[in-house]
Design a protein around this motif. Structure first.
Motif, PDB file in Angstrom:
ATOM      1  N   SER A  83     -34.721  27.695 -15.213  1.00 35.70           N
ATOM      2  CA  SER A  83     -33.588  27.708 -14.282  1.00 35.70           C
ATOM      3  C   SER A  83     -32.314  27.136 -14.913  1.00 35.70           C
ATOM      4  O   SER A  83     -31.226  27.340 -14.400  1.00 35.70           O
ATOM      5  N   PHE A  84     -32.422  26.421 -16.033  1.00 34.74           N
ATOM      6  CA  PHE A  84     -31.252  25.861 -16.709  1.00 34.74           C
ATOM      7  C   PHE A  84     -30.512  26.903 -17.549  1.00 34.74           C
ATOM      8  O   PHE A  84     -29.398  26.660 -17.990  1.00 34.74           O
ATOM      9  N   LEU A  85     -31.147  28.040 -17.802  1.00 38.55           N
ATOM     10  CA  LEU A  85     -30.502  29.074 -18.612  1.00 38.55           C
ATOM     11  C   LEU A  85     -29.409  29.760 -17.799  1.00 38.55           C
ATOM     12  O   LEU A  85     -29.658  30.193 -16.673  1.00 38.55           O
ATOM     13  N   PRO A  86     -28.218  29.899 -18.355  1.00 36.88           N
ATOM     14  CA  PRO A  86     -27.180  30.641 -17.630  1.00 36.88           C
ATOM     15  C   PRO A  86     -27.545  32.125 -17.604  1.00 36.88           C
ATOM     16  O   PRO A  86     -28.125  32.635 -18.570  1.00 36.88           O
TER      17      PRO A  86
ATOM     18  N   GLN B  21     -25.094  13.249 -28.758  1.00 34.20           N
ATOM     19  CA  GLN B  21     -23.895  13.796 -29.398  1.00 34.20           C
ATOM     20  C   GLN B  21     -24.331  14.707 -30.530  1.00 34.20           C
ATOM     21  O   GLN B  21     -25.427  14.583 -31.062  1.00 34.20           O
ATOM     22  N   LEU B  22     -23.459  15.650 -30.874  1.00 33.01           N
ATOM     23  CA  LEU B  22     -23.760  16.555 -31.990  1.00 33.01           C
ATOM     24  C   LEU B  22     -23.684  15.788 -33.298  1.00 33.01           C
ATOM     25  O   LEU B  22     -22.867  14.887 -33.461  1.00 33.01           O
ATOM     26  N   HIS B  23     -24.561  16.159 -34.208  1.00 34.49           N
ATOM     27  CA  HIS B  23     -24.634  15.516 -35.513  1.00 34.49           C
ATOM     28  C   HIS B  23     -24.793  16.617 -36.555  1.00 34.49           C
ATOM     29  O   HIS B  23     -25.795  17.336 -36.546  1.00 34.49           O
ATOM     30  N   LYS B  24     -23.799  16.797 -37.405  1.00 35.40           N
ATOM     31  CA  LYS B  24     -23.837  17.823 -38.458  1.00 35.40           C
ATOM     32  C   LYS B  24     -24.170  19.207 -37.900  1.00 35.40           C
ATOM     33  O   LYS B  24     -25.141  19.834 -38.287  1.00 35.40           O
ATOM     34  N   SER B  25     -23.437  19.673 -36.973  1.00 41.41           N
ATOM     35  CA  SER B  25     -23.424  21.000 -36.349  1.00 41.41           C
ATOM     36  C   SER B  25     -24.674  21.373 -35.555  1.00 41.41           C
ATOM     37  O   SER B  25     -24.603  21.493 -34.361  1.00 41.41           O
ATOM     38  N   MET B  26     -25.840  21.559 -36.171  1.00 34.21           N
ATOM     39  CA  MET B  26     -27.001  22.062 -35.438  1.00 34.21           C
ATOM     40  C   MET B  26     -27.991  20.969 -35.044  1.00 34.21           C
ATOM     41  O   MET B  26     -29.073  21.267 -34.561  1.00 34.21           O
TER      42      MET B  26
ATOM     43  N   GLU C  25     -23.380  22.928 -28.400  1.00 31.60           N
ATOM     44  CA  GLU C  25     -22.591  22.128 -27.457  1.00 31.60           C
ATOM     45  C   GLU C  25     -23.071  22.289 -26.015  1.00 31.60           C
ATOM     46  O   GLU C  25     -22.813  21.429 -25.170  1.00 31.60           O
ATOM     47  N   THR C  26     -23.793  23.365 -25.700  1.00 32.15           N
ATOM     48  CA  THR C  26     -24.291  23.551 -24.334  1.00 32.15           C
ATOM     49  C   THR C  26     -25.354  22.525 -23.966  1.00 32.15           C
ATOM     50  O   THR C  26     -25.654  22.342 -22.798  1.00 32.15           O
ATOM     51  N   PHE C  27     -25.917  21.839 -24.952  1.00 27.17           N
ATOM     52  CA  PHE C  27     -26.972  20.864 -24.686  1.00 27.17           C
ATOM     53  C   PHE C  27     -26.466  19.421 -24.659  1.00 27.17           C
ATOM     54  O   PHE C  27     -27.253  18.490 -24.555  1.00 27.17           O
ATOM     55  N   LEU C  28     -25.161  19.235 -24.725  1.00 22.21           N
ATOM     56  CA  LEU C  28     -24.602  17.883 -24.715  1.00 22.21           C
ATOM     57  C   LEU C  28     -24.688  17.200 -23.353  1.00 22.21           C
ATOM     58  O   LEU C  28     -24.695  15.981 -23.275  1.00 22.21           O
TER      59      LEU C  28
END
Length: 175
Positions: free
Chosen positions: A90-93, A57-62, A32-35
């Motif tokens: 730099s996008f990594l938390p 959008q997410l599709h079948k979990s992974m 979900e972090t990549f949505l």
């Protein structure tokens, strides 16, 4: 953008529709972090090419179902199959405590609670069944399993990882 300045997000594994949508197999525990991505870099040949995302959008979990701008048909989508996606580091938390990104600890000193300084982390090998720290001590290389139970402290300020290795492991390399 250079690949060294980026992290791997996932691979395009399949077409989803005749309108150019694609499915990306994400390399994450938290898809979900990549949505909310607006764009990604796709490895094409030896270059990273930016692609803007019009929807996802997410599709079948992974899997992430993605529609890229300017990829309007099956032929354009076909050309992107099996390509890898990247984002800038730099996008990594930032992580805290004993959690870390593999690239973050390269160059850190490894301190064992029995043997002290056992070397510098040169690489993290995740291509084997057991992820390994590759630690260099002089002319010797130590292979230390990356195991949460062994890691006692990640000291970012002093660039050290403190570990408790199993009895006999360090002796195997340094004796």
């Amino acid at each position: 953008m250079r690949k060294e300045d980026c992290f791997y997000v996932g691979t395009i594994v399949n077409k989803f529709s005749f309108k150019g949508e694609l499915l990306v197999k994400l390399d994450t525990d938290e898809p979900e972090t990549f949505l909310e991505m607006e764009s990604v870099f796709i490895a094409i040949g030896k270059k990273l090419v930016p692609f803007f995302i019009s929807s996802s959008q997410l599709h079948k979990s992974m899997l992430l179902r993605v529609k890229f701008e300017d990829v309007e048909d099956e032929a354009a989508a076909e050309a992107l199959l099996k390509k890898e996606l990247y984002l800038p580091l730099s996008f990594l938390p930032p992580l805290e405590g004993n959690k870390f990104y593999y690239h973050e600890v390269i160059g850190f000193k490894m301190i064992d609670e029995v043997h002290g300084d056992i070397g510098i982390i040169e690489y993290i090998n995740d291509s084997t069944s057991q992820v390994l720290f590759e630690v260099q001590k002089g002319d010797r290389q130590l292979l230390i399993p990356l195991n949460d139970h062994f890691i006692k402290k990640v000291d970012r300020e002093n660039k050290e990882i403190h570990v408790a290795t199993p009895e006999g492991l360090v002796e195997l390399y340094l004796s």
